[in-house]
Design an enzyme around this catalytic site. Structure first.
Site, PDB file in Angstrom:
ATOM      1  CB  CYS A  89      29.450  11.034 -20.260  1.00  0.00           C
ATOM      2  SG  CYS A  89      28.412  10.916 -18.579  1.00  0.00           S
ATOM      3  CG  HIS A 131      23.629   9.521 -21.425  1.00  0.00           C
ATOM      4  ND1 HIS A 131      25.060   9.385 -22.041  1.00  0.00           N
ATOM      5  CD2 HIS A 131      24.191   9.941 -20.267  1.00  0.00           C
ATOM      6  CE1 HIS A 131      26.007   9.987 -21.461  1.00  0.00           C
ATOM      7  NE2 HIS A 131      25.439  10.004 -20.270  1.00  0.00           N
ATOM      8  CD  GLU A 132      21.643  11.941 -17.940  1.00  0.00           C
ATOM      9  OE1 GLU A 132      22.304  11.611 -16.985  1.00  0.00           O
ATOM     10  OE2 GLU A 132      22.687  12.369 -18.742  1.00  0.00           O
ATOM     11  CG  HIS A 135      24.541   8.183 -15.932  1.00  0.00           C
ATOM     12  ND1 HIS A 135      25.903   7.810 -15.577  1.00  0.00           N
ATOM     13  CD2 HIS A 135      24.741   9.134 -16.662  1.00  0.00           C
ATOM     14  CE1 HIS A 135      26.748   8.654 -16.259  1.00  0.00           C
ATOM     15  NE2 HIS A 135      26.138   9.379 -17.089  1.00  0.00           N
TER      16      HIS A 135
END
Length: 150
Positions: A89, A131-132, A135
């Site tokens: 990351c 993953h994003e 976030h």
């Protein structure tokens, strides 16, 4: 071109939930462009979410090879299969770990023109979507790691 500072893991903004974008306007498009510029200025980043540049809005930019994907208010609507992946990351430099992600995901979002879109990604792209979007919910990949890689 406007580069934004990438927030590191100790920054509490990375643990907060992002707000949906109400209207996709020139200001939002500028943030997306700045995110892309910032991403392209990294050594090997593939994607970035708005909280990583200090903005609590549901915005994601993914740049895989020649494809650039800009997403507003992305939501995963379907997950299929499972894959073990290695992730890192931009907000957690030099840390890598193994974790499980869906092998295939379908995402609904708005594009940078405010139009509804549906995208399906497999393998690496599925990993990027997950993953994003994590976030945007204040989740870091380190929360999900099963084994760190030295």
């Amino acid at each position: 071109m406007a580069l934004r500072q990438i927030r590191l893991s100790e920054d509490e903004i990375l643990r907060k939930k992002s707000r949906p974008v109400e209207v996709v306007d020139d200001k939002i498009r500028q943030i997306l462009d700045d995110m892309l510029d910032t991403l392209q200025n990294t050594e090997n980043g593939a994607a970035i979410a708005a909280p990583q540049v200090g903005i609590l809005k549901q915005l994601v930019v993914i740049a895989t090879g020649e494809d650039i994907i800009k997403l507003v208010n992305p939501k995963i609507v379907k997950k299929e299969g499972e894959q073990e992946v290695v992730e890192g990351c931009l907000s957690i430099p030099n840390v890598y770990g193994k974790l499980k992600r869906p092998k295939k995901v379908t995402v609904e979002a708005l594009n940078e023109n405010g139009e509804k879109i549906t995208l399906t990604g497999e393998g690496f792209l599925a990993k990027c979507f997950c993953h994003e979007i994590d976030h945007l919910d204040g989740i870091l990949f380190t929360d999900l790691v099963t084994e760190y890689i030295k």
